[in-house]
Design a protein around this motif. Structure first.
Motif, short mmCIF file in Angstrom:
data_model
loop_
_atom_site.label_atom_id
_atom_site.label_comp_id
_atom_site.label_asym_id
_atom_site.label_seq_id
_atom_site.Cartn_x
_atom_site.Cartn_y
_atom_site.Cartn_z
N VAL A 143 102.30 -0.41 66.61
CA VAL A 143 102.58 0.54 67.70
C VAL A 143 102.49 1.84 67.07
O VAL A 143 101.72 2.76 67.56
CB VAL A 143 104.12 0.54 68.32
CG1 VAL A 143 104.18 1.74 69.35
CG2 VAL A 143 104.15 -0.93 69.08
N VAL A 144 103.06 1.87 66.03
CA VAL A 144 103.02 3.39 65.00
C VAL A 144 101.56 3.75 64.81
O VAL A 144 101.21 4.81 64.84
CB VAL A 144 103.92 3.17 63.59
CG1 VAL A 144 103.59 4.36 62.80
CG2 VAL A 144 105.52 3.10 64.02
N LYS A 145 100.75 2.56 64.49
CA LYS A 145 99.34 2.82 63.84
C LYS A 145 98.30 3.35 65.21
O LYS A 145 97.77 4.16 65.24
CB LYS A 145 98.99 1.41 63.38
CG LYS A 145 97.52 1.49 62.96
CD LYS A 145 96.94 0.37 62.44
CE LYS A 145 95.89 0.38 61.49
NZ LYS A 145 95.47 -0.71 60.63
N ARG A 146 98.96 2.73 66.20
CA ARG A 146 98.19 3.15 67.56
C ARG A 146 98.67 4.61 67.78
O ARG A 146 97.70 5.15 68.48
CB ARG A 146 98.46 2.09 68.85
CG ARG A 146 97.86 0.88 68.70
CD ARG A 146 98.31 -0.18 69.85
NE ARG A 146 98.41 0.36 71.16
CZ ARG A 146 99.38 -0.18 72.06
NH1 ARG A 146 99.84 -1.52 71.61
NH2 ARG A 146 99.45 0.06 73.23
N VAL A 147 99.72 5.01 67.93
CA VAL A 147 100.34 6.22 67.99
C VAL A 147 99.48 7.26 67.21
O VAL A 147 98.96 8.30 67.68
CB VAL A 147 101.51 6.33 68.03
CG1 VAL A 147 102.22 8.03 68.02
CG2 VAL A 147 102.47 5.35 68.92
N CYS A 148 99.60 6.95 65.92
CA CYS A 148 98.52 7.74 64.97
C CYS A 148 97.20 7.88 65.16
O CYS A 148 96.65 9.06 65.25
CB CYS A 148 98.74 7.11 63.50
SG CYS A 148 100.47 7.27 62.67
N ARG A 149 96.53 6.90 65.69
CA ARG A 149 95.03 6.84 66.22
C ARG A 149 94.83 7.79 67.44
O ARG A 149 93.81 8.36 67.31
CB ARG A 149 94.52 5.44 66.49
CG ARG A 149 94.18 4.94 65.36
CD ARG A 149 93.01 3.53 65.98
NE ARG A 149 93.76 2.75 66.77
CZ ARG A 149 94.25 1.55 66.49
NH1 ARG A 149 94.35 1.12 65.47
NH2 ARG A 149 94.88 0.97 67.57
N ILE A 150 95.83 7.80 68.20
CA ILE A 150 95.53 8.42 69.41
C ILE A 150 96.09 10.03 69.47
O ILE A 150 95.85 10.93 70.30
CB ILE A 150 96.43 8.00 70.88
CG1 ILE A 150 97.86 7.90 70.84
CG2 ILE A 150 95.74 6.45 71.06
CD1 ILE A 150 98.53 7.64 71.94
N SER A 151 96.95 10.33 68.29
CA SER A 151 97.76 11.59 68.16
C SER A 151 96.70 12.44 67.58
O SER A 151 96.02 12.10 66.47
CB SER A 151 99.06 11.23 67.61
OG SER A 151 99.48 12.60 67.21
N GLN A 152 96.79 13.99 68.06
CA GLN A 152 95.59 14.82 67.51
C GLN A 152 96.71 15.75 66.51
O GLN A 152 96.25 16.51 65.77
CB GLN A 152 95.24 15.51 68.64
CG GLN A 152 94.50 14.87 69.75
CD GLN A 152 93.18 15.15 69.81
OE1 GLN A 152 92.68 16.48 69.35
NE2 GLN A 152 92.25 14.30 70.34
N ILE A 153 98.02 15.29 66.54
CA ILE A 153 98.84 15.92 65.43
C ILE A 153 99.52 14.98 64.77
O ILE A 153 99.53 13.90 65.06
CB ILE A 153 99.90 17.00 66.47
CG1 ILE A 153 100.79 15.84 67.43
CG2 ILE A 153 99.21 17.79 67.15
CD1 ILE A 153 101.82 16.59 67.74
N PRO A 154 100.02 15.27 63.52
CA PRO A 154 100.68 14.49 62.43
C PRO A 154 102.01 13.70 63.32
O PRO A 154 102.45 14.00 64.15
CB PRO A 154 101.35 15.34 61.52
CG PRO A 154 100.27 16.69 61.32
CD PRO A 154 99.95 16.95 62.87
N VAL A 155 102.09 12.62 62.63
CA VAL A 155 103.14 11.62 63.21
C VAL A 155 104.13 11.22 62.17
O VAL A 155 103.84 10.86 60.91
CB VAL A 155 102.66 10.34 63.90
CG1 VAL A 155 103.54 9.22 64.38
CG2 VAL A 155 101.39 10.63 64.89
N ILE A 156 105.34 11.42 62.34
CA ILE A 156 106.58 10.95 61.64
C ILE A 156 107.24 9.80 62.37
O ILE A 156 107.23 9.85 63.38
CB ILE A 156 107.64 12.07 61.40
CG1 ILE A 156 107.09 13.27 60.81
CG2 ILE A 156 108.78 11.78 60.79
CD1 ILE A 156 107.89 14.56 60.66
N ALA A 157 107.65 8.75 61.31
CA ALA A 157 108.07 7.50 62.01
C ALA A 157 109.65 7.53 61.53
O ALA A 157 109.93 7.78 60.19
CB ALA A 157 107.58 6.35 61.49
N GLY A 158 110.68 7.12 62.28
CA GLY A 158 111.96 7.24 61.84
C GLY A 158 112.70 6.13 62.56
O GLY A 158 112.31 5.39 63.55
#
Length: 188
Positions: A143-158
């Motif tokens: 899911v995190v990988k999918r979010v990173c792919r669709i996001s135009q801005i940086p992603v942090i996971a916590g």
């Protein structure tokens, strides 16, 4: 995104998320450059931020978790005027948008608990215009990988990160950083 924040995330892929005074003391001993403050109240938040800043670290306040502050723009104004915080974290897009308007770094915290939450990410990001998004819980590499792919801005996971293997799998999934309250992660 402010250059100092971007550089800090690139230099230190782990963010210390602190939830009490003990966590504050411990994170100051680490090489971590960014601290998410997840506790406090209107009487002590400026002191907590000052302690983090005096250690040469960036301080971002999780606005939703500070006792005595409401979910209104004035709470963001309070953090800007009465603390030295670099930015805020919130689950509320309107507060994130206001933070950007007044020059604070902003982290939109999103709980991805089902497909509907996943589908709403782009809508929330478009309206709030955060500097980064934080996805919780982190232990969903697909899911995190999918979010990173669709996001135009940086992603942090916590959330629920417990060891180096978790951190490495999240970085490989595309996040820029991992936030954790786990002190062992801070000293990897």
């Amino acid at each position: 995104m402010n250059r100092e924040f971007k550089d800090a995330l690139e230099d230190s892929p782990v963010i210390a998320a602190i939830k009490d005074d003990n966590g504050l003391k411990e994170c100051l001993k680490s090489d971590i450059q960014v601290v998410f403050i997840l506790y406090g109240d209107i009487c002590n938040i400026a002191d907590i931020v000052d302690t983090v800043k005096q250690a040469g670290k960036m301080a971002l306040v999780h606005l939703d978790l500070i006792n005595g502050l409401s979910a209104k723009d004035v709470a963001v104004d309070f953090i800007k005027k009465y603390t030295k915080a670099d930015g805020i974290i919130s689950t509320k897009p309107a507060l994130i948008k206001h933070a950007g308007e007044i020059g604070l770094t902003s982290v939109l915290r999103l709980f991805v608990i089902d497909s509907m939450a996943y589908e709403n990410i782009q809508k929330h990001v478009k309206g709030a215009r955060p500097d980064v998004i934080e996805v919780l819980p982190a232990l969903m590499p697909k899911v995190v990988k999918r979010v990173c792919r669709i996001s135009q801005i940086p992603v942090i996971a916590g959330g629920l990160v417990s060891d180096k293997e978790d951190v490495m799998s999240l970085l490989q999934a595309g996040v820029v950083s991992v936030s954790s309250t786990n002190k062992e992660i801070w000293f990897m």
